[in-house]
Scaffold this motif. Structure first.
Motif, PDB file in Angstrom:
ATOM      1  N   ARG A  13       0.635  -1.066   0.101  1.00  8.16           N
ATOM      2  CA  ARG A  13       0.084  -0.082  -0.046  1.00  8.16           C
ATOM      3  C   ARG A  13       0.873   1.310   0.095  1.00  8.16           C
ATOM      4  O   ARG A  13       0.421   2.465  -0.258  1.00  8.16           O
ATOM      5  N   ARG A  14       2.167   1.112   0.306  1.00  6.27           N
ATOM      6  CA  ARG A  14       2.889   2.331   0.542  1.00  6.27           C
ATOM      7  C   ARG A  14       3.696   2.371  -0.929  1.00  6.27           C
ATOM      8  O   ARG A  14       4.509   3.534  -0.915  1.00  6.27           O
ATOM      9  N   LEU A  15       3.567   1.575  -1.823  1.00  2.19           N
ATOM     10  CA  LEU A  15       4.522   1.693  -2.942  1.00  2.19           C
ATOM     11  C   LEU A  15       4.174   3.026  -3.636  1.00  2.19           C
ATOM     12  O   LEU A  15       4.940   3.527  -4.524  1.00  2.19           O
ATOM     13  N   ASP A  16       2.954   3.504  -3.679  1.00  3.78           N
ATOM     14  CA  ASP A  16       2.253   4.508  -4.459  1.00  3.78           C
ATOM     15  C   ASP A  16       3.108   6.010  -4.027  1.00  3.78           C
ATOM     16  O   ASP A  16       3.125   7.111  -4.534  1.00  3.78           O
ATOM     17  N   VAL A  17       3.898   5.876  -2.878  1.00  4.82           N
ATOM     18  CA  VAL A  17       4.922   7.002  -2.331  1.00  4.82           C
ATOM     19  C   VAL A  17       5.841   7.311  -3.721  1.00  4.82           C
ATOM     20  O   VAL A  17       6.474   8.234  -3.556  1.00  4.82           O
ATOM     21  N   TRP A  18       6.014   6.326  -4.459  1.00  5.10           N
ATOM     22  CA  TRP A  18       6.660   6.442  -5.576  1.00  5.10           C
ATOM     23  C   TRP A  18       6.621   7.715  -6.461  1.00  5.10           C
ATOM     24  O   TRP A  18       7.282   8.252  -7.101  1.00  5.10           O
ATOM     25  N   TRP A  19       5.169   8.177  -6.398  1.00  5.09           N
ATOM     26  CA  TRP A  19       4.658   9.221  -7.184  1.00  5.09           C
ATOM     27  C   TRP A  19       4.881  10.328  -6.289  1.00  5.09           C
ATOM     28  O   TRP A  19       4.929  11.752  -6.831  1.00  5.09           O
ATOM     29  N   ASN A  20       5.153  10.281  -5.007  1.00  4.29           N
ATOM     30  CA  ASN A  20       5.242  11.484  -4.052  1.00  4.29           C
ATOM     31  C   ASN A  20       6.317  12.352  -4.741  1.00  4.29           C
ATOM     32  O   ASN A  20       7.659  12.141  -4.703  1.00  4.29           O
ATOM     33  N   PRO A  21       5.974  13.768  -4.809  1.00  2.00           N
ATOM     34  CA  PRO A  21       7.103  14.781  -5.423  1.00  2.00           C
ATOM     35  C   PRO A  21       7.746  15.487  -4.312  1.00  2.00           C
ATOM     36  O   PRO A  21       8.727  16.128  -4.731  1.00  2.00           O
ATOM     37  N   GLY A  22       7.426  15.243  -2.972  1.00  2.00           N
ATOM     38  CA  GLY A  22       8.286  16.028  -1.978  1.00  2.00           C
ATOM     39  C   GLY A  22       7.976  15.492  -0.470  1.00  2.00           C
ATOM     40  O   GLY A  22       6.871  14.899  -0.450  1.00  2.00           O
ATOM     41  N   THR A  23       8.844  15.759   0.282  1.00  2.42           N
ATOM     42  CA  THR A  23       8.281  15.494   1.737  1.00  2.42           C
ATOM     43  C   THR A  23       6.890  16.152   2.111  1.00  2.42           C
ATOM     44  O   THR A  23       6.899  17.310   1.967  1.00  2.42           O
TER      45      THR A  23
ATOM     46  N   HIS B 134       3.415  18.769   0.007  1.00  2.00           N
ATOM     47  CA  HIS B 134       4.674  17.881  -0.540  1.00  2.00           C
ATOM     48  C   HIS B 134       5.875  19.008  -0.560  1.00  2.00           C
ATOM     49  O   HIS B 134       6.501  19.279  -1.497  1.00  2.00           O
ATOM     50  N   GLN B 135       5.720  19.984   0.338  1.00  7.79           N
ATOM     51  CA  GLN B 135       6.963  20.834   0.294  1.00  7.79           C
ATOM     52  C   GLN B 135       7.790  21.064   1.474  1.00  7.79           C
ATOM     53  O   GLN B 135       8.104  22.033   1.958  1.00  7.79           O
ATOM     54  N   GLY B 136       7.898  19.795   2.159  1.00  9.60           N
ATOM     55  CA  GLY B 136       8.797  19.734   3.356  1.00  9.60           C
ATOM     56  C   GLY B 136       7.863  19.738   4.619  1.00  9.60           C
ATOM     57  O   GLY B 136       6.761  19.864   4.441  1.00  9.60           O
ATOM     58  N   HIS B 137       8.601  19.461   5.701  1.00  5.60           N
ATOM     59  CA  HIS B 137       8.084  19.403   7.053  1.00  5.60           C
ATOM     60  C   HIS B 137       7.144  20.645   7.420  1.00  5.60           C
ATOM     61  O   HIS B 137       6.122  20.369   7.875  1.00  5.60           O
ATOM     62  N   ALA B 138       7.599  21.660   7.199  1.00  4.78           N
ATOM     63  CA  ALA B 138       6.851  23.016   7.434  1.00  4.78           C
ATOM     64  C   ALA B 138       5.977  23.393   6.365  1.00  4.78           C
ATOM     65  O   ALA B 138       5.532  24.603   6.526  1.00  4.78           O
ATOM     66  N   GLY B 139       5.998  22.700   5.230  1.00  4.22           N
ATOM     67  CA  GLY B 139       5.436  23.187   4.084  1.00  4.22           C
ATOM     68  C   GLY B 139       4.093  23.593   4.098  1.00  4.22           C
ATOM     69  O   GLY B 139       3.652  24.914   3.529  1.00  4.22           O
ATOM     70  N   MET B 140       3.057  23.015   4.912  1.00  6.35           N
ATOM     71  CA  MET B 140       1.638  23.219   4.766  1.00  6.35           C
ATOM     72  C   MET B 140       1.405  24.427   5.856  1.00  6.35           C
ATOM     73  O   MET B 140       0.180  24.953   5.755  1.00  6.35           O
ATOM     74  N   ARG B 141       2.118  24.561   6.909  1.00  3.74           N
ATOM     75  CA  ARG B 141       1.791  25.324   8.154  1.00  3.74           C
ATOM     76  C   ARG B 141       1.204  26.726   7.410  1.00  3.74           C
ATOM     77  O   ARG B 141       0.107  27.179   8.091  1.00  3.74           O
ATOM     78  N   THR B 142       1.868  27.439   6.867  1.00  5.36           N
ATOM     79  CA  THR B 142       1.460  28.839   6.552  1.00  5.36           C
ATOM     80  C   THR B 142       1.380  28.962   4.977  1.00  5.36           C
ATOM     81  O   THR B 142       2.264  28.175   4.335  1.00  5.36           O
ATOM     82  N   ALA B 143       0.643  29.713   4.630  1.00  3.94           N
ATOM     83  CA  ALA B 143       0.645  30.081   2.993  1.00  3.94           C
ATOM     84  C   ALA B 143       1.658  31.355   2.980  1.00  3.94           C
ATOM     85  O   ALA B 143       1.941  31.940   3.767  1.00  3.94           O
ATOM     86  N   ASP B 144       2.010  31.452   1.777  1.00  8.50           N
ATOM     87  CA  ASP B 144       3.196  32.566   1.409  1.00  8.50           C
ATOM     88  C   ASP B 144       2.535  33.831   1.340  1.00  8.50           C
ATOM     89  O   ASP B 144       1.472  33.991   1.175  1.00  8.50           O
ATOM     90  N   THR B 145       3.431  34.851   1.676  1.00 10.52           N
ATOM     91  CA  THR B 145       3.043  36.159   1.765  1.00 10.52           C
ATOM     92  C   THR B 145       2.618  36.730   0.383  1.00 10.52           C
ATOM     93  O   THR B 145       1.555  37.497   0.162  1.00 10.52           O
ATOM     94  N   VAL B 146       3.264  36.075  -0.665  1.00 10.20           N
ATOM     95  CA  VAL B 146       2.862  36.573  -1.887  1.00 10.20           C
ATOM     96  C   VAL B 146       1.280  36.357  -2.163  1.00 10.20           C
ATOM     97  O   VAL B 146       0.748  37.294  -2.768  1.00 10.20           O
ATOM     98  N   GLY B 147       0.627  35.136  -1.617  1.00  8.46           N
ATOM     99  CA  GLY B 147      -0.441  34.873  -1.938  1.00  8.46           C
ATOM    100  C   GLY B 147      -1.581  36.189  -1.179  1.00  8.46           C
ATOM    101  O   GLY B 147      -2.429  36.460  -1.729  1.00  8.46           O
ATOM    102  N   CYS B 148      -1.053  36.385   0.198  1.00  8.35           N
ATOM    103  CA  CYS B 148      -1.738  37.683   0.584  1.00  8.35           C
ATOM    104  C   CYS B 148      -1.746  39.030  -0.293  1.00  8.35           C
ATOM    105  O   CYS B 148      -2.816  39.529  -0.346  1.00  8.35           O
TER     106      CYS B 148
END
Lengths: 284, 615
Positions: free
Chosen positions: B205-215, B276-290
């Motif tokens: 079931r974990r084999l599909d991490v092959w598609w995972n583009p990032g942490t 998929h942008q690293g451990h801290a990736g989802m935590r906050t959205a970027d300033t550019v978006g604001c």
């Protein structure tokens, strides 16, 4: 006029283009990373506007580079045009490494996306080897052949075999066996690998005949000794011709062998790239 | 002497019909070979120098003795008696024995041999050095075949894990049923198969991490190996509903549903929250978006009260303070742009400067050697809350009363009135004086008996006795002083109004309402705990504040002395939008909403515990 290789085409036009592309890419990446790069994790990432830009350029480059395979099979293409394409293929292929690396944002992992990147590197590496082969082998072939060419060398072989066969009729049986083996079992045909790696000349009957006749001649006296020496010198000539033919074929094989890596890997890359793009744009 | 007639068939150009040429040879023996001395001379390299000899034996018969390879009637022979009809092969030559006359009786044996060259090629090497025998063979390993193989390999590598991930899950029970005996105990191919099955069921079931583009982000690590946790369907983007199935208490950026839909049309959770942008990736959205919207927010909504902002350092407008207003009931919160002239009337009399005087402030509990002066610090009154973000409310009882005693009479400073409404205070004052009267006028005290027997219409005891009069007089005077005099016990801190029509009694005094603001910028994220390295005075100008109406919330310039914008500054802290602002207002988790509404909550005991915790 001095012969200009495809690398020097139009005074390094495509080298300049590729260098320009690389410098532009690095500059844009640095600027983006410094000023607008704000992924929360601080990781490099191909999904920023700059990442998409670089990725698009890289993907288009890959498709265009592979188009050379179609292009060169078209007879309409003139020699100069093909040379220009080849020159652009080499330099833009090198530029692709820079652009694609920037697109990764230096984030690699054990996944399909990195597989595509690695395949790209392998294709380019094999291509670099191919360029080296193309620079080295034709010159070596010219030097090897000298005044000869393939049909004259084959005629020389036939001539030598016939003369030696006639001369050796009065010589001991072993001479004739050696001559027969040399004439009949000297391998000049083989697979790409046998030629490229020289295994086609392993246990060569001609070489063995030369080596053995030298010993046999010492045992002969008088008139047979004279004949023996003549046969021996004929075999020496045969060996030289055989070596020249083999050298020619080895060069030809080397010119083709790297393509066995370069072309299939580039198709594998195309598949991995398709998977990468589909997953990024659709699945996600 | 052997006489032999040789008949050679010569076939020019390898034709079937040839010319027969005859000649005679004779000798004691007849040598057959390539050597010039041979009677039967065969000039071909495939024939040996002396290949064979025909000789007469003791019995007078003719024998062929071979030193090289000779076949007679397709049989390899070394010595054979010649007989009519024999087919003899020597090298490329075929001999046929046509006549033999031999024997003991015959002194001169005779024979006739016919022979022909089997194949015409004089030079056997001609075939090898022909152009056809030179070159490079294609073989099955070609560019095309390899390209197919590698491409298919990549496609299989890509497709198989996904296919496998979307297979119906294998139940534990089914796995157990498929493997009745432990894997390790089964030998051979069966065991191998079972082992492979188990491996796939455990890890497949974990084999599909092959598609995972990032942490995957740290919060999602728990199910990072299972793509289907978020990717419900193949080739479909992650839906907002999938996010919301866990993130139940995330509010919308704009409360008005219509405006929100209009503003965020086509946007998804993942538009800002990229996984998929690293451990801290989802935590906050970027300033550019604001800044995409708030850089020119008026273009999105003409009615907005917000100002355009692109960076904290560059163009962030002055803060707006949410101040509670005394004038309305209940206190209305007004967001007001902060200016140096802005004041907030709290109804309280409180000069910070006097309390924070370097020389200290007089306190009844102050040490004698300083003349009863105590040096106060901010923390004496402002106590950090549990979270460390803000402060506990300042209360009279906890923070003021130790100095500001509510004593009524200097004779009994320890007896204080409660910090309460005027009517309650009036009662308390009277009680204090009544207590004092007992000590002062014991003889005048009426007994309970007389009190009970007082005739109707008679003045009360308090008016009749001198003690009663004293209590009434003192209470009135003191009470009035508390509320009326400039430094009265109440007026020290409170603004008091007198309704002149109601005399001087408790009902005549109106203490101004005290309304303080305890959260000035509820839309911003600020924690005092994060700023504890800074002295209070570096942000709050309390030492110079003479009125309670002064606003001591630091202005934006004060923040900017330490906080840079999104762009790094060597001496300042990088501050992006999300350093202070949140995008999603917190929404109560559905569980708490149900608890608040008194509805049953799934999992009763837990809900009860929750109810206990929540205010």
């Amino acid at each position: 006029m001095r012969h200009r290789s495809f690398l020097e085409y139009k005074n390094y036009r495509y080298l300049k283009l590729a260098l320009g592309l690389s410098v532009l890419g690095i500059g844009a990446y640095a600027w983006h990373r410094q000023n607008h790069f704000a992924t929360p994790g601080g990781l490099g990432y191909g999904g920023t506007p700059m990442g998409y830009g670089l990725g698009t350029v890289a993907a288009l480059l890959i498709v265009w580079l592979m188009w050379l395979g179609v292009r060169k099979r078209r007879f309409k293409a003139s020699m100069t045009m093909t040379q220009g394409w080849l020159s652009a293929h080499v330099y833009l292929g090198l530029g692709l490494v820079v652009v694609a690396t920037l697109h990764t944002g230096f984030e690699l992992g054990l996944n399909l996306h990195t597989l595509a990147y690695m395949l790209m590197l392998l294709v380019v590496a094999s291509g670099i080897y191919g360029v080296l082969v193309f620079l080295r082998e034709p010159e070596r072939m010219t030097r090897n052949m000298g005044e000869d060419n393939m049909p004259t060398l084959l005629l020389q072989l036939q001539e030598a075999d016939q003369q030696a066969a006639r001369l050796a009729l009065q010589l001991p049986d072993e001479f004739n066996q050696l001559l027969q083996a040399a004439a009949g079992r000297t391998r000049l045909r083989g697979s790409l690998f046998q030629h490229a790696f020289g295994t086609v000349s392993r246990r060569c009957p001609t070489a063995r005949a030369v080596a053995r006749m030298q010993q046999l001649n010492r045992q002969l006296k008088d008139e047979p000794a004279q004949r023996g020496r003549e046969v021996y010198s004929l075999m020496l000539g045969r060996r030289t011709a055989v070596e020249k033919i083999r050298s020619e074929l080895r060069s030809q094989a080397r010119l083709r062998l790297w393509l066995l890596v370069h072309v299939p890997l580039s198709f594998a890359l195309l598949c991995a790239l398709a998977g990468h793009i589909v997953s990024v744009f659709l699945y996600w | 002497m052997i006489r032999c007639k040789l008949v050679q068939t010569i076939r020019p150009d390898d034709t079937q019909i040839g010319a027969r040429v005859g000649r005679a040879v004779s000798g004691e023996t007849l040598g057959i070979g390539r050597a010039a001395a041979c009677k039967i001379y065969l000039p071909d390299p495939r024939v040996r120098l002396e290949h064979a000899v025909i000789g007469r034996a003791e019995d007078g018969c003719l024998y062929l003795e071979a030193t090289g390879p000779v076949t007679v009637n397709q049989k390899a022979q070394t010595r054979v008696r010649l007989a009519v009809g024999q087919h003899i092969s020597i090298g490329p030559y075929d001999f046929v024995v046509e006549e033999v006359e031999d024997g003991v009786s015959r002194p001169d044996p005779r024979m006739t041999l016919s022979f022909a060259l089997r194949d015409q090629a004089l030079n056997p090497g001609a075939a090898a050095s022909a152009p056809a025998a030179v070159g490079i063979d294609g073989g099955w390993i070609g560019q095309r075949s390899l390209a197919w193989v590698l491409s298919l390999l990549v496609l299989v590598l890509a497709a198989w894990p996904v296919w496998h991930a979307f297979q119906p899950p294998v139940r534990d029970g089914m796995v157990a049923a498929a493997m009745p005996t432990p894997v390790a105990e089964r030998a051979g191919w069966d065991g191998l198969q079972a082992q492979a099955k188990r491996f796939v069921s455990m890890h497949g079931r974990r084999l599909d991490v092959w598609w995972n583009p990032g942490t995957v982000s740290s919060a999602h690590q728990g199910f990072a190996q299972d793509c289907r946790a978020c990717h419900d369907k193949p080739f479909e983007r992650v839906q907002d509903a999938t996010c919301a199935s866990c993130h139940k208490n995330t509010g919308d950026h704009i409360r008005d549903v219509t405006i929100a839909q209009h503003t965020f049309q086509g946007q998804r959770c993942a538009t800002c929250h990229k996984e998929h942008q690293g451990h801290a990736g989802m935590r906050t959205a970027d300033t550019v978006g604001c800044v995409q919207c708030h850089g020119n927010v008026r273009a999105y909504s003409a009615l907005t009260t917000l100002d355009n902002v692109s960076d904290f350092a560059k163009d962030h407008p002055p803060f707006r303070l949410s101040m509670r207003q005394r004038e309305t009931q209940p206190a209305h919160v007004l967001r007001v742009r902060q200016t140096p002239a802005l004041r907030n009337d709290t109804g309280l009399v409180f000069p910070h400067d006097i309390h924070l005087a370097k020389a200290g402030i007089k306190s009844p509990t102050g040490p004698a050697d300083t003349g009863g002066r105590v040096v106060l610090r901010c923390a004496n009154c402002h106590v950090s809350g549990v979270a460390g973000a803000r402060f506990e409310p300042v209360t009279m009882a906890k923070h003021c009363q130790s100095c500001h005693r509510l004593s009524v009479d200097p004779q009994v400073p320890e007896r204080q009135v409660p910090h309460a409404k005027p009517a309650d205070v009036a009662v308390a004052v009277r009680e204090i004086y009544a207590g004092l009267a007992v000590d002062r006028y014991p003889v005048d005290l009426v007994t309970s008996n007389t009190l009970l027997q007082r005739p109707a219409g008679q003045a009360p005891a308090s008016q009749l006795t001198s003690a009663g009069r004293w209590v009434a007089q003192s209470s009135r005077t003191t009470f009035a002083a508390m509320f009326a005099s400039a430094n009265g016990v109440c007026t020290t801190c409170h603004a008091v109004q007198r309704d002149t029509g109601k005399g001087v009694g408790a009902s005549a005094w109106q203490v101004a309402r005290i309304v303080t603001t305890d959260h000035w910028m509820p839309h911003a994220r600020f924690s005092h705990a994060d700023h504890q390295n800074a002295a209070c005075a570096s942000c709050h100008g309390a030492a110079n504040s003479k009125q309670a109406a002064d606003i001591l919330i630091p202005d934006i310039a004060s923040c900017r002395s330490c906080h840079a914008g999104a762009k790094a500054d060597q001496e300042k802290v990088v501050s992006r939008c999300d350093s202070c602002h949140g995008f999603h207002p917190k929404k109560d988790h559905p569980v708490f909403e149900r608890v608040a509404a008194g509805q049953p909550v799934p999992g009763g005991p837990v809900a009860a515990a929750v109810k206990g915790v929540r205010p």
